[in-house]
Design a protein around this motif. Structure first.
Motif, PDB file in Angstrom:
ATOM      1  N   VAL A 144       0.845  -1.200   0.000  1.00  0.00           N
ATOM      2  CA  VAL A 144       0.000   0.000   0.000  1.00  0.00           C
ATOM      3  C   VAL A 144       0.882   1.253   0.000  1.00  0.00           C
ATOM      4  O   VAL A 144       0.604   2.221  -0.708  1.00  0.00           O
ATOM      5  N   ASP A 145       1.970   1.186   0.758  1.00  0.00           N
ATOM      6  CA  ASP A 145       2.847   2.360   0.888  1.00  0.00           C
ATOM      7  C   ASP A 145       3.530   2.750  -0.414  1.00  0.00           C
ATOM      8  O   ASP A 145       3.993   3.872  -0.569  1.00  0.00           O
ATOM      9  N   ILE A 146       3.627   1.800  -1.331  1.00  0.00           N
ATOM     10  CA  ILE A 146       4.314   2.112  -2.587  1.00  0.00           C
ATOM     11  C   ILE A 146       3.478   3.023  -3.470  1.00  0.00           C
ATOM     12  O   ILE A 146       3.995   3.792  -4.270  1.00  0.00           O
ATOM     13  N   VAL A 147       2.143   2.944  -3.306  1.00  0.00           N
ATOM     14  CA  VAL A 147       1.264   3.714  -4.191  1.00  0.00           C
ATOM     15  C   VAL A 147       0.850   5.015  -3.511  1.00  0.00           C
ATOM     16  O   VAL A 147       0.093   5.000  -2.545  1.00  0.00           O
ATOM     17  N   PRO A 148       1.377   6.134  -3.989  1.00  0.00           N
ATOM     18  CA  PRO A 148       1.060   7.409  -3.324  1.00  0.00           C
ATOM     19  C   PRO A 148      -0.335   7.893  -3.699  1.00  0.00           C
ATOM     20  O   PRO A 148      -0.835   7.583  -4.784  1.00  0.00           O
ATOM     21  N   SER A 149      -0.961   8.631  -2.780  1.00  0.00           N
ATOM     22  CA  SER A 149      -2.260   9.204  -3.124  1.00  0.00           C
ATOM     23  C   SER A 149      -2.063  10.606  -3.681  1.00  0.00           C
ATOM     24  O   SER A 149      -2.972  11.199  -4.230  1.00  0.00           O
ATOM     25  N   ASN A 150      -0.859  11.137  -3.526  1.00  0.00           N
ATOM     26  CA  ASN A 150      -0.582  12.453  -4.081  1.00  0.00           C
ATOM     27  C   ASN A 150       0.900  12.512  -4.451  1.00  0.00           C
ATOM     28  O   ASN A 150       1.760  12.503  -3.576  1.00  0.00           O
ATOM     29  N   ILE A 151       1.192  12.578  -5.732  1.00  0.00           N
ATOM     30  CA  ILE A 151       2.589  12.501  -6.156  1.00  0.00           C
ATOM     31  C   ILE A 151       3.394  13.699  -5.662  1.00  0.00           C
ATOM     32  O   ILE A 151       4.575  13.590  -5.353  1.00  0.00           O
ATOM     33  N   PHE A 152       2.737  14.836  -5.519  1.00  0.00           N
ATOM     34  CA  PHE A 152       3.495  16.003  -5.055  1.00  0.00           C
ATOM     35  C   PHE A 152       3.904  15.840  -3.593  1.00  0.00           C
ATOM     36  O   PHE A 152       4.947  16.319  -3.174  1.00  0.00           O
ATOM     37  N   GLY A 153       3.075  15.111  -2.842  1.00  0.00           N
ATOM     38  CA  GLY A 153       3.448  14.793  -1.463  1.00  0.00           C
ATOM     39  C   GLY A 153       4.720  13.945  -1.458  1.00  0.00           C
ATOM     40  O   GLY A 153       5.652  14.196  -0.698  1.00  0.00           O
ATOM     41  N   SER A 154       4.756  12.935  -2.350  1.00  0.00           N
ATOM     42  CA  SER A 154       5.925  12.046  -2.375  1.00  0.00           C
ATOM     43  C   SER A 154       7.175  12.785  -2.822  1.00  0.00           C
ATOM     44  O   SER A 154       8.273  12.539  -2.338  1.00  0.00           O
ATOM     45  N   LEU A 155       6.985  13.708  -3.771  1.00  0.00           N
ATOM     46  CA  LEU A 155       8.140  14.423  -4.308  1.00  0.00           C
ATOM     47  C   LEU A 155       8.799  15.320  -3.264  1.00  0.00           C
ATOM     48  O   LEU A 155       9.950  15.699  -3.402  1.00  0.00           O
ATOM     49  N   THR A 156       8.039  15.651  -2.222  1.00  0.00           N
ATOM     50  CA  THR A 156       8.633  16.520  -1.210  1.00  0.00           C
ATOM     51  C   THR A 156       9.254  15.716  -0.076  1.00  0.00           C
ATOM     52  O   THR A 156       9.649  16.257   0.936  1.00  0.00           O
ATOM     53  N   ASN A 157       9.314  14.398  -0.236  1.00  0.00           N
ATOM     54  CA  ASN A 157       9.806  13.569   0.859  1.00  0.00           C
ATOM     55  C   ASN A 157      10.871  12.595   0.348  1.00  0.00           C
ATOM     56  O   ASN A 157      10.555  11.647  -0.368  1.00  0.00           O
ATOM     57  N   ASN A 158      12.127  12.842   0.748  1.00  0.00           N
ATOM     58  CA  ASN A 158      13.205  11.964   0.281  1.00  0.00           C
ATOM     59  C   ASN A 158      13.016  10.522   0.731  1.00  0.00           C
ATOM     60  O   ASN A 158      13.563   9.602   0.135  1.00  0.00           O
ATOM     61  N   GLY A 159      12.223  10.327   1.804  1.00  0.00           N
ATOM     62  CA  GLY A 159      12.007   8.971   2.301  1.00  0.00           C
ATOM     63  C   GLY A 159      10.980   8.212   1.478  1.00  0.00           C
ATOM     64  O   GLY A 159      10.769   7.013   1.667  1.00  0.00           O
ATOM     65  N   ALA A 360      13.702  -6.660   5.448  1.00  0.00           N
ATOM     66  CA  ALA A 360      14.009  -5.426   6.182  1.00  0.00           C
ATOM     67  C   ALA A 360      14.998  -4.566   5.396  1.00  0.00           C
ATOM     68  O   ALA A 360      14.916  -3.340   5.427  1.00  0.00           O
ATOM     69  N   SER A 361      15.905  -5.208   4.667  1.00  0.00           N
ATOM     70  CA  SER A 361      16.854  -4.387   3.905  1.00  0.00           C
ATOM     71  C   SER A 361      16.166  -3.763   2.696  1.00  0.00           C
ATOM     72  O   SER A 361      16.492  -2.657   2.289  1.00  0.00           O
ATOM     73  N   ILE A 362      15.184  -4.472   2.142  1.00  0.00           N
ATOM     74  CA  ILE A 362      14.418  -3.872   1.043  1.00  0.00           C
ATOM     75  C   ILE A 362      13.639  -2.666   1.566  1.00  0.00           C
ATOM     76  O   ILE A 362      13.574  -1.609   0.934  1.00  0.00           O
ATOM     77  N   GLY A 363      13.079  -2.829   2.773  1.00  0.00           N
ATOM     78  CA  GLY A 363      12.247  -1.766   3.344  1.00  0.00           C
ATOM     79  C   GLY A 363      13.057  -0.617   3.906  1.00  0.00           C
ATOM     80  O   GLY A 363      12.520   0.468   4.117  1.00  0.00           O
ATOM     81  N   ALA A 364      14.351  -0.828   4.154  1.00  0.00           N
ATOM     82  CA  ALA A 364      15.152   0.238   4.771  1.00  0.00           C
ATOM     83  C   ALA A 364      15.351   1.376   3.778  1.00  0.00           C
ATOM     84  O   ALA A 364      15.639   1.142   2.611  1.00  0.00           O
ATOM     85  N   ALA A 365      15.174   2.596   4.278  1.00  0.00           N
ATOM     86  CA  ALA A 365      15.405   3.748   3.404  1.00  0.00           C
ATOM     87  C   ALA A 365      16.904   3.892   3.168  1.00  0.00           C
ATOM     88  O   ALA A 365      17.711   3.432   3.977  1.00  0.00           O
ATOM     89  N   ALA A 366      17.261   4.517   2.040  1.00  0.00           N
ATOM     90  CA  ALA A 366      18.682   4.628   1.702  1.00  0.00           C
ATOM     91  C   ALA A 366      19.323   5.822   2.380  1.00  0.00           C
ATOM     92  O   ALA A 366      19.944   6.666   1.744  1.00  0.00           O
ATOM     93  N   VAL A 367      19.140   5.914   3.694  1.00  0.00           N
ATOM     94  CA  VAL A 367      19.681   7.043   4.455  1.00  0.00           C
ATOM     95  C   VAL A 367      20.460   6.511   5.652  1.00  0.00           C
ATOM     96  O   VAL A 367      20.305   5.345   6.012  1.00  0.00           O
TER      97      VAL A 367
END
Ligand code: ASP
Length: 434
Positions: A144-159, A360-367
């Motif tokens: 579910v988390d992969i599909v954004p409900s607002n792309i502009f929201g996702s674009l403002t979040n490096n995570g 868990a490594s797939i889910g880990a953010a690249a930060v």
């Protein structure tokens, strides 16, 4: 005089940064370093992060739309994801074998364990709270988390990089499907923007030697404080555990990847290594695959001759989901903590770790530090006390630097393999076939 190659400049910057940090700690210049040097490191990381989202978006759109048809995309896509999963599982298994053979967790005396547990109990709480949010969700939540409900929201979040990737893939696929005369101007637009972004990366990289100097100087003084001895002592206590993690990471870099690069990629490892060295240095300095991505892409294209069609698809995906170093580290850390607490893990429990560490490594953010947050999930699933993380937090930053280097090397390795098998590897002149 010939200008020194970028990777040497970065290496010199790093070495001077560490020396400065150590000197500053002994001479009482900690505050000066934190106030006047470290901010330049932060600015450098910010610059890299700044370009990460636009880069992923635009390079994926151009990458996908350059794959003339959808079936080609799905072939390359499944191949990429398949190899990513395979290398991750190899990494976890290697970590498990090493930690079971060397048993670093059993080296602690009981009194020492008590001491560490109390000392770090407070720090652990934050990590567990972060992970609790993840733990409380249903099984399909990651999807579910992969599909954004607002792309502009996702674009403002490096995570939210996976959401950006999802949108870019969708956009690219749709671009292939519309009439070519209508698609042409859109393609031109994104290709132009892509060039601009790559130029910005170029400009940012010119400051890299100074950036990594400031980053490492800041890191060392923060770690050592006014007493460099304390850092050394702490490292010695946990040195054995670190050595096991480092041995596993080295096996990836010096055995597994060379085998893959030479057999499937059909390229000399020296050439490969030389090509991506600046990306590795940057991964080491920033502890972030996402921040390193622009350079990984640039080096793979220009120095290794991997076609943009492959790098623009495989590398952004890899930076987000392929973390061999992180998964290896999670396996070693989990069993290390179990050993320290006197818990025996049977084969089923260890297989469970293979599964959860991979996910868990797939889910880990690249930060920085993301792998440690996700480690909580691995521990909980295996029934290992989460407070045990306290034991491994001290040297974590150093291991994060090393595992990120492996993560980035793994991404480059896979992109080379995919490129070779797709006939998309055109090495520049001196790159000979192995
Ligand atoms: N720092 C790692 C990366 O960005 C993730 C982690 O293991 O914490 O690749």
């Amino acid at each position: 005089m010939k200008k020194l190659a970028l990777h040497w400049q970065i290496l010199i910057g790093m070495t001077l940064g560490v020396l400065w940090g150590m000197l500053a700690s002994s001479l009482g210049l900690v505050d000066l370093t934190l106030d006047w040097v470290k901010p330049f490191g932060t600015i450098f990381i910010n610059l890299l992060k700044l370009i990460a989202v636009p880069l992923v978006l635009v390079s994926l759109i151009t990458g996908v739309s350059s794959l003339s048809d959808v079936s080609r995309l799905s072939r390359i896509g499944s191949k990429t994801i398949g190899i990513y999963l395979l290398t991750t599982v190899v990494a976890v298994v290697m970590g498990l074998v090493l930690v079971n053979v060397f048993e670093p967790g059993k080296a602690f005396s009981p009194e020492k364990r008590e001491e560490f547990k109390e000392q770090f109990a407070s720090t652990t709480t934050q990590k567990s709270t972060d992970a609790a949010a993840v733990e409380g969700q249903g099984p399909l939540q990651p999807l579910v988390d992969i599909v954004p409900s607002n792309i502009f929201g996702s674009l403002t979040n490096n995570g939210a990089m996976l959401q950006v990737i999802f949108f870019a893939l969708l956009f690219g696929i749709a671009l292939i499907m519309i009439p070519p005369d209508k698609a042409a101007p859109v393609n031109d637009f994104f290709e132009g923007v892509n060039l601009v972004i790559l130029k910005i990366v170029d400009l940012i990289m010119k400051t890299a030697p100074y950036g990594v100097f400031a980053l490492l100087a800041g890191l060392v003084v923060e770690f050592a404080g006014d007493d460099p001895g304390s850092a050394v002592e702490l490292l010695l206590v946990l040195g054995y555990y670190c050595l096991v993690v480092i041995a596993g990471l080295s096996l990836m870099i010096f055995v597994i990847y060379p085998i893959l690069v030479t057999t499937i990629g059909k390229t000399k490892y020296k050439t490969f290594f030389k090509g991506i060295f600046p990306a590795q240095m940057l991964a080491f300095s920033t502890s972030s695959s996402a921040a390193t991505l622009p350079v990984t892409m640039e080096r793979c294209e220009q120095n290794l001759g991997i076609n943009k069609e492959i790098t623009s698809f495989v590398l952004p995906l890899g930076a987000t989901i392929n973390m061999d170093g992180t998964s290896l580290y999670q396996a070693v850390a989990a069993v290390f903590i179990a050993q320290a607490y006197g818990i025996d893990l049977d084969i089923m429990a260890q297989l469970g770790i293979v599964m959860t560490a991979t996910l868990a490594s797939i889910g880990a953010a690249a930060v920085p530090g993301a792998g440690t947050v996700m480690l909580v999930i691995v521990l909980q699933q295996a029934g290992i006390p989460v407070e045990g993380i306290a034991l491994i937090l001290a040297p974590d930053r150093i291991l994060d630097m090393l595992r990120t280097t492996v993560n980035v090397t793994g991404d480059a390795t896979v992109s080379m393999m995919v490129a070779r098998t797709e006939g998309q590897l055109h090495p520049p002149k001196e790159t000979a076939t192995a």
